[in-house]
Design a protein around this motif. Structure first.
Motif, PDB file in Angstrom:
ATOM      1  N   LEU A  87      66.090  66.521   9.947  1.00  0.00           N
ATOM      2  CA  LEU A  87      67.146  67.348   9.349  1.00  0.00           C
ATOM      3  C   LEU A  87      66.540  68.556   8.644  1.00  0.00           C
ATOM      4  O   LEU A  87      66.983  69.693   8.833  1.00  0.00           O
ATOM      5  CB  LEU A  87      67.971  66.515   8.368  1.00  0.00           C
ATOM      6  CG  LEU A  87      69.060  67.269   7.615  1.00  0.00           C
ATOM      7  CD1 LEU A  87      70.206  67.642   8.541  1.00  0.00           C
ATOM      8  CD2 LEU A  87      69.561  66.433   6.454  1.00  0.00           C
ATOM      9  N   TYR A  90      66.849  72.647   9.428  1.00  0.00           N
ATOM     10  CA  TYR A  90      67.355  73.560   8.404  1.00  0.00           C
ATOM     11  C   TYR A  90      66.348  74.662   8.083  1.00  0.00           C
ATOM     12  O   TYR A  90      66.698  75.843   8.011  1.00  0.00           O
ATOM     13  CB  TYR A  90      67.713  72.777   7.140  1.00  0.00           C
ATOM     14  CG  TYR A  90      68.234  73.664   6.051  1.00  0.00           C
ATOM     15  CD1 TYR A  90      69.557  74.082   6.051  1.00  0.00           C
ATOM     16  CD2 TYR A  90      67.399  74.112   5.031  1.00  0.00           C
ATOM     17  CE1 TYR A  90      70.033  74.925   5.065  1.00  0.00           C
ATOM     18  CE2 TYR A  90      67.871  74.950   4.046  1.00  0.00           C
ATOM     19  CZ  TYR A  90      69.187  75.353   4.072  1.00  0.00           C
ATOM     20  OH  TYR A  90      69.649  76.191   3.093  1.00  0.00           O
ATOM     21  N   GLY A 140      70.568  70.105  10.919  1.00  0.00           N
ATOM     22  CA  GLY A 140      69.848  70.969   9.998  1.00  0.00           C
ATOM     23  C   GLY A 140      69.880  72.415  10.453  1.00  0.00           C
ATOM     24  O   GLY A 140      70.061  73.337   9.653  1.00  0.00           O
TER      25      GLY A 140
END
Length: 124
Positions: free
Chosen positions: A47, A51, A118
């Protein structure tokens, strides 16, 4: 170059300590489910890498040291494929076929979905 080395080392220290803390907590509270620590940090790492990748795409002003410290250092120390592989083998050797299949499936497919989530979050 020394700044990059220090950034990666600092990120690695933080990732290692968090991983150790998660593994210690899971072992103390759920010893039969030792694999949850590796699966959890791997999903979180996926995740976070999605991101961060999205963030770095739209924020080219973020320094290479920050990028290296977070992705190579922090996430490299937090998540480890070798631990995932060993946990899978331990489950397999103990005859827990359903748990082994679930662990590997959730880790791999969940990791891909977490990285996608993400990336999507970072693009918001």
């Amino acid at each position: 170059m020394i700044r990059m080395i220090l950034a990666v080392a600092a990120g690695g220290l933080a990732g290692t300590l968090i991983r150790f803390g998660v593994a210690s907590w899971v072992s103390a509270n759920w010893p039969k489910h030792f694999y949850l620590a590796t699966m959890g940090v791997n999903l979180l790492g996926c995740l976070l890498i999605g991101y961060l990748y999205a963030t770095f795409l739209v924020r080219p002003d973020i320094s290479p040291e920050w990028r290296g410290g977070l992705i190579i250092g922090f996430l490299g120390a937090l998540t480890t494929f070798s631990s995932f592989s060993l946990d899978g083998l331990r489950l397999l050797e103990s005859g827990q076929l359903a748990t082994t299949f679930g662990y590997i499936s959730i880790s791999v497919l969940g990791g891909l979905m977490a990285a996608w989530a993400g990336l999507a979050l970072g693009r918001l």
